[in-house]
Design a protein around this motif. Structure first.
Motif, PDB file in Angstrom:
ATOM      1  N   ASP A  90      43.545 -37.271  14.566  1.00  0.00           N
ATOM      2  CA  ASP A  90      42.852 -36.035  14.921  1.00  0.00           C
ATOM      3  C   ASP A  90      42.661 -36.044  16.433  1.00  0.00           C
ATOM      4  OD1 ASP A  90      41.231 -33.847  15.279  1.00  0.00           O
ATOM      5  OD2 ASP A  90      39.864 -34.356  13.645  1.00  0.00           O
ATOM      6  N   GLU A  91      43.332 -35.143  17.101  1.00  0.00           N
ATOM      7  CA  GLU A  91      43.323 -35.119  18.572  1.00  0.00           C
ATOM      8  C   GLU A  91      41.944 -34.779  19.146  1.00  0.00           C
ATOM      9  OE1 GLU A  91      46.548 -34.345  20.676  1.00  0.00           O
ATOM     10  OE2 GLU A  91      47.882 -35.051  19.108  1.00  0.00           O
ATOM     11  N   LYS A  92      41.102 -34.158  18.336  1.00  0.00           N
ATOM     12  CA  LYS A  92      39.761 -33.783  18.807  1.00  0.00           C
ATOM     13  C   LYS A  92      38.814 -34.986  18.825  1.00  0.00           C
ATOM     14  CE  LYS A  92      40.328 -30.044  15.988  1.00  0.00           C
ATOM     15  NZ  LYS A  92      39.824 -29.290  14.879  1.00  0.00           N
ATOM     16  N   VAL A  93      39.139 -35.984  18.000  1.00  0.00           N
ATOM     17  CA  VAL A  93      38.270 -37.161  17.902  1.00  0.00           C
ATOM     18  C   VAL A  93      38.855 -38.271  18.776  1.00  0.00           C
ATOM     19  CG1 VAL A  93      37.291 -38.885  16.351  1.00  0.00           C
ATOM     20  CG2 VAL A  93      37.626 -36.540  15.549  1.00  0.00           C
ATOM     21  N   LYS A  94      38.091 -38.698  19.763  1.00  0.00           N
ATOM     22  CA  LYS A  94      38.562 -39.721  20.696  1.00  0.00           C
ATOM     23  C   LYS A  94      37.899 -41.076  20.441  1.00  0.00           C
ATOM     24  CE  LYS A  94      41.022 -36.785  23.032  1.00  0.00           C
ATOM     25  NZ  LYS A  94      42.418 -36.674  22.793  1.00  0.00           N
ATOM     26  N   SER A  95      36.911 -41.122  19.550  1.00  0.00           N
ATOM     27  CA  SER A  95      36.130 -42.347  19.374  1.00  0.00           C
ATOM     28  C   SER A  95      36.760 -43.359  18.416  1.00  0.00           C
ATOM     29  CB  SER A  95      34.722 -41.991  18.892  1.00  0.00           C
ATOM     30  OG  SER A  95      34.797 -41.343  17.643  1.00  0.00           O
TER      31      SER A  95
END
Length: 119
Positions: free
Chosen positions: A31-36
């Motif tokens: 998921d490109e929106k989630v960086k964590s």
């Protein structure tokens, strides 16, 4: 679905699934929106691919052969004859092994017969 659910649905270990992914046989999407986190998500197509891998391994295909089958099956329409040729070659290989094992079995039976007859 995440890899742990994929593992439960297919019966494959997470390590094995990651190995197949590293070989390019399946692909998870991050998921490109989630960086964590580095979580990858897998769809039902991945289950189908893994089922094909499992079945192909059971009948003796190598991972390289399976990769060709997956590419042909899911990504192109032009290489169907190549896939059919691969299947025919595997059938011939199995036939050859069956002949060899039958011959070996006959030889062992003769040896057992000689031992039983104290020859």
């Amino acid at each position: 679905m995440l890899i742990n659910e994929l593992s439960k649905k297919t019966g494959l270990s997470i390590h094995t699934i990651r190995y197949y992914e590293n070989l390019g046989m399946i692909k998870g999407l991050a998921d490109e929106k989630v960086k964590s986190n580095n979580y990858k998500h897998y769809n039902n197509n991945t289950i189908e691919r893994l089922e094909i891998i499992i079945e192909a391994r059971e009948v003796g295909f190598t991972l390289a052969e399976i990769k060709k089958i997956l590419t042909s099956w899911f990504e192109t329409t032009e290489s169907k004859p190549e896939t059919l040729e691969l299947f025919h070659a595997k059938i011939k290989e199995i036939d050859d092994k069956m002949r060899y094992f039958k011959q070996t079995k006959r030889l062992l039976e003769k040896v057992c017969e000689k031992i039983q007859n104290n020859e």
